[in-house]
Design an enzyme around this catalytic site. Structure first.
Site, PDB file in Angstrom:
ATOM      1  N   GLU A 117      39.604  44.575  40.207  1.00 13.75           N
ATOM      2  CA  GLU A 117      40.637  45.150  41.061  1.00 13.75           C
ATOM      3  C   GLU A 117      41.126  46.520  40.592  1.00 13.75           C
ATOM      4  OE1 GLU A 117      43.433  41.917  41.032  1.00 13.75           O
ATOM      5  OE2 GLU A 117      42.574  41.009  42.823  1.00 13.75           O
TER       6      GLU A 117
ATOM      7  N   GLU B 104      29.771  28.342  27.046  1.00  8.13           N
ATOM      8  CA  GLU B 104      30.981  28.668  26.298  1.00  8.13           C
ATOM      9  C   GLU B 104      30.905  28.203  24.844  1.00  8.13           C
ATOM     10  OE1 GLU B 104      34.422  25.493  26.769  1.00  8.13           O
ATOM     11  OE2 GLU B 104      33.823  26.285  28.728  1.00  8.13           O
TER      12      GLU B 104
END
Length: 274
Positions: A81, A112
């Protein structure tokens, strides 16, 4: 001493399936009310981080978010953004997620748990001492994130963490640990809920305050936003019109000619024809 994860503690509510929809929504809302105060307690650490990020970015540094699952997706979201909102290149705030872009939509098994991959990804991007690495993990125990912060810190790179458990292994690897303690989740262990919402608030605070201090906002306006749709062109046109005291059509021509509110206003005030 055993590390206890508040994020894995039983919910304060039980027999959820027996509740009405209204009861579920009301309970969730009551839990969500705790998030802002938890973030408020972390403001001193957030301030410390931003105050160190700004001069680094002024020297050409970048922000790297590191996370897995929900935490990784939120980092990628915040990074994505920055270009449209502040007109910055997409190379200055970078979100890295365990498992790569595939993991944005689908879980990548055991990604992960790799303690080395995060640092490898940072090296692939020529990380240096002007950069900042922010590890995001509600549990504070994600190996992908911990490994990246450990190596970054060892190489003299500023590190920070955002977690929902106090004194976590992740916090111990961070120069600036940000701990947002929101308590057990409504659905036990579902850190996409309060922890995820709190992470989003903190990421908003970090990048927005940084961009303001870097001069990407004037007054209270996004004067460097990308004109990527009709709504934003209209918003930018109104900004130029109000700032220069010219009519809407003149303002829009000037805006589209120069590509941003800031450039349009600066050019007009420099004596260019509007």
């Amino acid at each position: 001493m055993t590390f206890v994860k508040i994020t894995e503690q039983p919910s304060l509510y039980d027999n959820l399936e027996e509740k009405s929809v209204l009861e579920i929504l009301t309970d969730m809302n009551n839990e969500d009310k705790k998030i802002a105060s938890a973030v408020e307690k972390a403001i001193p650490q957030i301030e410390k981080l931003v105050s160190q990020i700004v001069p680094r970015m002024q020297r050409g540094g970048r922000i790297f978010y590191m996370g897995a699952g929900t935490s990784g997706r939120l980092g990628v979201l915040d990074a994505s953004e920055i270009p449209p909102t502040f007109g910055m290149p997409n190379t200055l705030v970078i979100g890295l997620i365990a498992g790569g872009d595939t993991a944005l939509r689908n879980p990548v098994e055991k990604a992960e748990d790799n303690t080395e991959r995060g640092w490898e990804e940072l090296q692939e991007r020529q990380i240096n001492e002007n950069d900042t690495v922010i590890g995001i993990a509600a549990s504070g125990t994600t190996p992908y994130v911990i490994g990246a912060l450990h190596e970054a810190r060892k190489h003299g790179i500023l590190t920070a963490s955002i977690s929902s458990n106090p004194d976590s292994p992740l916090s111990q690897e961070a120069d600036i640990p940000i701990e947002m303690i929101v308590g057990p989740e409504y659905v036990t262990g579902s850190s996409r809920m309060k922890s995820g919402t709190g992470q989003k608030l903190i990421l908003n605070m970090i990048t927005t305050s940084t961009m303001i201090k870097l001069g990407r906002v004037k007054g209270n306006r996004m004067v460097n936003m990308q004109l990527s749709n009709a709504k934003l062109v209209d918003r930018g046109t109104r900004m130029v019109s109000e700032e220069l005291g010219i009519d809407y059509d003149q303002a829009q021509r000037l805006l589209l000619l120069h590509g941003s509110v800031k450039k349009a206003v600066d050019s007009a005030r420099g004596g260019y024809d509007v």
